[in-house]
Design an enzyme around this catalytic site. Structure first.
Site, PDB file in Angstrom:
ATOM      1  N   LYS A 194       0.830  -1.206   0.000  1.00 17.21           N
ATOM      2  CA  LYS A 194       0.000   0.000   0.000  1.00 17.21           C
ATOM      3  C   LYS A 194       0.864   1.255   0.000  1.00 17.21           C
ATOM      4  O   LYS A 194       1.533   1.565   0.978  1.00 17.21           O
ATOM      5  CB  LYS A 194      -0.923   0.067   1.219  1.00 17.21           C
ATOM      6  CG  LYS A 194      -1.992   1.150   1.008  1.00 17.21           C
ATOM      7  CD  LYS A 194      -2.663   1.605   2.280  1.00 17.21           C
ATOM      8  CE  LYS A 194      -1.890   2.651   3.025  1.00 17.21           C
ATOM      9  NZ  LYS A 194      -1.737   3.944   2.305  1.00 17.21           N
ATOM     10  N   GLY A 246       6.987   4.824   8.238  1.00 17.01           N
ATOM     11  CA  GLY A 246       6.132   5.997   8.415  1.00 17.01           C
ATOM     12  C   GLY A 246       6.329   6.608   9.780  1.00 17.01           C
ATOM     13  O   GLY A 246       7.418   6.528  10.358  1.00 17.01           O
ATOM     14  N   SER A 247       5.266   7.204  10.303  1.00 20.63           N
ATOM     15  CA  SER A 247       5.394   7.944  11.554  1.00 20.63           C
ATOM     16  C   SER A 247       5.487   7.004  12.752  1.00 20.63           C
ATOM     17  O   SER A 247       4.970   5.879  12.727  1.00 20.63           O
ATOM     18  CB  SER A 247       4.197   8.875  11.720  1.00 20.63           C
ATOM     19  OG  SER A 247       3.011   8.129  11.758  1.00 20.63           O
ATOM     20  N   THR A 248       6.117   7.480  13.795  1.00 23.07           N
ATOM     21  CA  THR A 248       6.237   6.694  15.016  1.00 23.07           C
ATOM     22  C   THR A 248       4.856   6.438  15.611  1.00 23.07           C
ATOM     23  O   THR A 248       4.600   5.355  16.152  1.00 23.07           O
ATOM     24  CB  THR A 248       7.163   7.414  16.013  1.00 23.07           C
ATOM     25  OG1 THR A 248       8.459   7.522  15.407  1.00 23.07           O
ATOM     26  CG2 THR A 248       7.309   6.651  17.311  1.00 23.07           C
ATOM     27  N   GLY A 251       3.338   3.660  13.739  1.00 26.28           N
ATOM     28  CA  GLY A 251       4.149   2.483  14.083  1.00 26.28           C
ATOM     29  C   GLY A 251       3.699   1.865  15.398  1.00 26.28           C
ATOM     30  O   GLY A 251       3.595   0.639  15.528  1.00 26.28           O
ATOM     31  N   GLU A 268      10.049   0.947  10.306  1.00 24.60           N
ATOM     32  CA  GLU A 268      11.042   2.012  10.120  1.00 24.60           C
ATOM     33  C   GLU A 268      10.337   3.316  10.428  1.00 24.60           C
ATOM     34  O   GLU A 268       9.453   3.735   9.684  1.00 24.60           O
ATOM     35  CB  GLU A 268      11.534   2.043   8.665  1.00 24.60           C
ATOM     36  CG  GLU A 268      12.206   0.773   8.198  1.00 24.60           C
ATOM     37  CD  GLU A 268      13.601   0.586   8.788  1.00 24.60           C
ATOM     38  OE1 GLU A 268      14.142   1.543   9.371  1.00 24.60           O
ATOM     39  OE2 GLU A 268      14.127  -0.526   8.650  1.00 24.60           O
ATOM     40  N   CYS A 302      13.483  10.507   6.848  1.00 23.76           N
ATOM     41  CA  CYS A 302      13.444  10.073   8.247  1.00 23.76           C
ATOM     42  C   CYS A 302      14.832  10.169   8.880  1.00 23.76           C
ATOM     43  O   CYS A 302      14.944  10.417  10.074  1.00 23.76           O
ATOM     44  CB  CYS A 302      12.896   8.659   8.358  1.00 23.76           C
ATOM     45  SG  CYS A 302      13.656   7.526   7.194  1.00 23.76           S
ATOM     46  N   GLU A 399      10.257  15.175  15.614  1.00 23.84           N
ATOM     47  CA  GLU A 399      10.499  15.119  14.173  1.00 23.84           C
ATOM     48  C   GLU A 399       9.581  16.125  13.469  1.00 23.84           C
ATOM     49  O   GLU A 399       8.367  16.071  13.609  1.00 23.84           O
ATOM     50  CB  GLU A 399      10.209  13.708  13.657  1.00 23.84           C
ATOM     51  CG  GLU A 399      10.560  13.543  12.191  1.00 23.84           C
ATOM     52  CD  GLU A 399      10.292  12.130  11.676  1.00 23.84           C
ATOM     53  OE1 GLU A 399       9.176  11.621  11.874  1.00 23.84           O
ATOM     54  OE2 GLU A 399      11.202  11.545  11.078  1.00 23.84           O
TER      55      GLU A 399
HETATM   56  P1  NAI Z   1       1.777   8.055   8.390  1.00 23.35           P
HETATM   57  O1  NAI Z   1       2.605   7.251   9.309  1.00 23.35           O
HETATM   58  O2  NAI Z   1       0.363   8.328   8.749  1.00 23.35           O
HETATM   59  O3  NAI Z   1       1.756   7.381   6.935  1.00 23.35           O
HETATM   60  C1  NAI Z   1       2.626   6.381   6.465  1.00 23.35           C
HETATM   61  C2  NAI Z   1       1.832   5.278   5.782  1.00 23.35           C
HETATM   62  O4  NAI Z   1       1.033   4.594   6.753  1.00 23.35           O
HETATM   63  C3  NAI Z   1       0.844   5.752   4.713  1.00 23.35           C
HETATM   64  O5  NAI Z   1       0.816   4.805   3.669  1.00 23.35           O
HETATM   65  C4  NAI Z   1      -0.483   5.772   5.458  1.00 23.35           C
HETATM   66  O6  NAI Z   1      -1.589   5.645   4.624  1.00 23.35           O
HETATM   67  C5  NAI Z   1      -0.339   4.558   6.343  1.00 23.35           C
HETATM   68  N1  NAI Z   1      -1.158   4.546   7.548  1.00 23.35           N
HETATM   69  C6  NAI Z   1      -1.677   5.611   8.223  1.00 23.35           C
HETATM   70  N2  NAI Z   1      -2.370   5.185   9.304  1.00 23.35           N
HETATM   71  C7  NAI Z   1      -2.303   3.843   9.313  1.00 23.35           C
HETATM   72  C8  NAI Z   1      -2.813   2.824  10.181  1.00 23.35           C
HETATM   73  N3  NAI Z   1      -3.517   3.126  11.263  1.00 23.35           N
HETATM   74  N4  NAI Z   1      -2.541   1.538   9.904  1.00 23.35           N
HETATM   75  C9  NAI Z   1      -1.794   1.216   8.827  1.00 23.35           C
HETATM   76  N5  NAI Z   1      -1.301   2.120   7.961  1.00 23.35           N
HETATM   77  C10 NAI Z   1      -1.531   3.425   8.205  1.00 23.35           C
HETATM   78  O7  NAI Z   1       2.549   9.422   8.154  1.00 23.35           O
HETATM   79  P2  NAI Z   1       1.900  10.830   7.696  1.00 23.35           P
HETATM   80  O8  NAI Z   1       0.665  11.132   8.479  1.00 23.35           O
HETATM   81  O9  NAI Z   1       1.813  10.840   6.243  1.00 23.35           O
HETATM   82  O10 NAI Z   1       3.049  11.833   8.175  1.00 23.35           O
HETATM   83  C11 NAI Z   1       3.047  12.291   9.508  1.00 23.35           C
HETATM   84  C12 NAI Z   1       4.445  12.383  10.028  1.00 23.35           C
HETATM   85  O11 NAI Z   1       5.055  11.113  10.025  1.00 23.35           O
HETATM   86  C13 NAI Z   1       5.384  13.240   9.236  1.00 23.35           C
HETATM   87  O12 NAI Z   1       5.262  14.569   9.556  1.00 23.35           O
HETATM   88  C14 NAI Z   1       6.716  12.674   9.612  1.00 23.35           C
HETATM   89  O13 NAI Z   1       7.161  13.240  10.805  1.00 23.35           O
HETATM   90  C15 NAI Z   1       6.437  11.214   9.825  1.00 23.35           C
HETATM   91  N6  NAI Z   1       6.807  10.394   8.671  1.00 23.35           N
HETATM   92  C16 NAI Z   1       7.923   9.646   8.758  1.00 23.35           C
HETATM   93  C17 NAI Z   1       8.336   8.898   7.691  1.00 23.35           C
HETATM   94  C18 NAI Z   1       9.565   8.085   7.758  1.00 23.35           C
HETATM   95  O14 NAI Z   1      10.091   7.717   6.716  1.00 23.35           O
HETATM   96  N7  NAI Z   1      10.053   7.744   8.918  1.00 23.35           N
HETATM   97  C19 NAI Z   1       7.611   8.897   6.426  1.00 23.35           C
HETATM   98  C20 NAI Z   1       6.410   9.684   6.442  1.00 23.35           C
HETATM   99  C21 NAI Z   1       6.050  10.409   7.532  1.00 23.35           C
END
Ligand code: NAI
Ligand code: MG
Length: 490
Positions: A194, A246-248, A251, A268, A302, A399
């Protein structure tokens, strides 16, 4: 030497002539279904959402919003392929498919790069020179392991896990898909992937490529959607492994959902890396490293060097040079080859960054922004630094995921280590010094998965990546990355 020309350039007196990458070769359909069982199919509930270009807020395409019914279909297709042709295939043959994906990404690299920049806002220089070549390199690297797992795990038998659910973010859309898919396929698993809701297009292009590469139907399925689609993958009982970047915060939700299940997982998550500059470092290179670490790719990384720890005796010099360099950075059209900093990925992310600019100032830090001009429409953030921050400030601890750097000074080696380690994260770090011994001591003292020395943000498929503390669980990349996709038998 300050010739009249470069003096003028430095003062912002003239601009580079625009050098936009053509998008003629990039085919984007008006509407995309879900890639399930080798075909693009309509979503069961008939829902779609828009993906836009964050540089001008214009719609690029409509994309299917996968529901739990679609996720179920995708998991069943993946299971069928696992129990069928993919599971029965000889490892050597499997490897050839993974090689083919690598080669075809390289062949179609210009199209992938343009679409990555259109959909996500990152500068074409990055998508062209970093994201796409590295994505191809990951498939090449893991293709080589497919029939050599007995050497990766001597004396053990490495069996695939089954169906892997993979959820990826928007900052490196194609590259994260490659990080996830390549080892999973090489080890013999099938996948439901996804992509993030703001950047689904290169994953859908990759699905087209995978169909063209003739992979058996169902080996790779791509289900687009937002968080609830991701959650449906995480909780589906037919999934054997979850890989998430994605976000902590998310996670943690995933970790809770998986507790007590037999699913394996890798996470990650975020980071708050420090670039540590010692007085004996090559200062000009270090300044360039700081810029590369936090401003390029809009700080949407990240492992970004979002904190600067600079030794007190050179702090004034480093900060002045950094400010000078910030004035020359070009913020704007992601498709322009001159652009250093593209668009912020989404309105939501821009609001988050802006809120941190407020927080930093309220906390009493001094904010400095480059005076570069930014386009009128779209989402933009000027390169920003905060000085006069305290270790407990939120802009030092949290972050931000934007082109925002928090600067602190230190006097001794121990103080640098203490400050570097004093956040909830431990993903990466950078050390800049002339002394090899200091580098080795630093790599042993800073608790971070990756530490770069006299460089920053360098990646290679052979090298493992992952964090300590709240930065995640498990490693991706290299030999370590295989471990997450196999079950070892005696
Ligand atoms: P997010 O963690 O919500 O999104 C990452 C992925 O997870 C997306 O594909 C999203 O659709 C999916 N997702 C969201 N909620 C989920 C759930 N409950 N269960 C399973 N999958 C889910 O990140 P978002 O809201 O786009 O960004 C927010 C913050 O996260 C950013 O400001 C940044 O600080 C951090 N982030 C960190 C990343 C990294 O590479 N470590 C990448 C993206 C965001
Ligand atoms: Mg988009």
């Amino acid at each position: 030497m300050a010739t009249p020309e470069n003096k003028l350039a430095f003062d912002g007196g003239w601009d580079y002539a625009p050098a936009p990458e053509s998008t003629d070769h990039a085919r984007i359909d008006k509407r995309y279904g879900l890639f399930i069982g080798g075909d693009f199919v309509s979503p069961e509930k008939g829902r779609y959402f828009d993906t836009i270009n964050p540089a001008n807020e214009q719609k690029l395409a409509r994309v299917a919003k996968g529901s739990e019914l679609d996720v179920d279909k995708a998991v069943k297709a993946a299971r069928k392929a696992y129990a069928g042709p993919w599971g029965r295939m000889k490892a050597k043959e499997r490897g050839k498919y993974v090689f083919r994906i690598a080669r075809m990404i390289a062949e179609r690299s210009r199209e992938f790069a343009a679409i990555e920049s259109l959909d996500g806002g990152k500068p074409i220089r990055e998508s062209r020179d970093i994201d796409v070549p590295l994505a191809s390199a990951h498939f090449f690297y893991y293709a080589g392991w497919a029939d050599k797992l007995e050497y990766a795990f001597p004396g053990r038998r490495a069996k695939p896990l089954g169906v892997a659910g993979q959820i990826i973010p928007w900052n490196f859309p194609l590259l994260m898909a490659a990080w996830k898919l390549a080892p999973a396929l090489a080890c013999g698993n099938t996948v439901v992937l996804k992509p993030a809701e703001t950047t689904p297009l290169t994953a859908l292009k990759l699905a087209e490529l995978i169909a063209d590469a003739d992979l058996p139907p169902g080996v790779v399925n791509v289900v687009t959607g937002a968080g609830d689609t991701g959650a449906a993958i995480v909780t589906h009982p037919g999934v054997d492994k979850i890989a998430f970047t994605g976000s902590t915060g998310v996670g943690r939700i995933i970790q809770r959902a998986l507790a007590g299940t037999k699913k394996k997982y890798t996470l990650e998550l975020g980071g708050k890396a420090a670039n540590i500059i010692f007085a004996d470092a090559a200062i000009d290179q270090a300044v360039e490293g700081i810029v590369n670490g936090i401003f390029f790719n809009q700080g949407h990384v990240c492992c970004a060097g979002s904190r600067l720890l600079v030794q007190e005796s050179v702090a004034d010099e480093v900060i002045q040079k950094l400010k000078d360099r910030m004035e020359t950075l070009i913020v704007g059209d992601p498709l322009d080859k001159n652009t250093d900093i593209g668009a912020i990925n989404s309105k939501m992310q821009l609001e988050k960054i802006d809120s941190y600019l407020e927080i930093g100032q309220q906390e009493g830090a001094e904010m400095y922004q480059s005076s570069v001009s930014v386009p009128k429409s779209g989402y933009w953030c000027r390169p920003t630094i905060f000085t006069g921050v305290a270790q407990s400030n939120r802009v030092v601890q949290e972050e931000i995921f934007g082109p925002v750097l928090a600067i602190q000074t230190f006097r001794s080696f121990d103080e640098a280590v203490e400050k570097a380690n004093n956040t909830p994260y431990g993903l990466s770090g950078g050390v800049w010094t002339d002394k090899g011994a200091k580098i080795f001591k630093m790599t042993q003292s800073v608790r971070a998965g990756v530490i770069w020395a006299n460089t920053f943000n360098k990646f290679d498929p052979t090298s493992p990546f992952g964090g300590y503390k709240e930065s995640g669980v498990g490693r991706e990349g290299g030999l370590h990355g295989l471990d997450a996709y196999v079950r070892l038998e005696a």
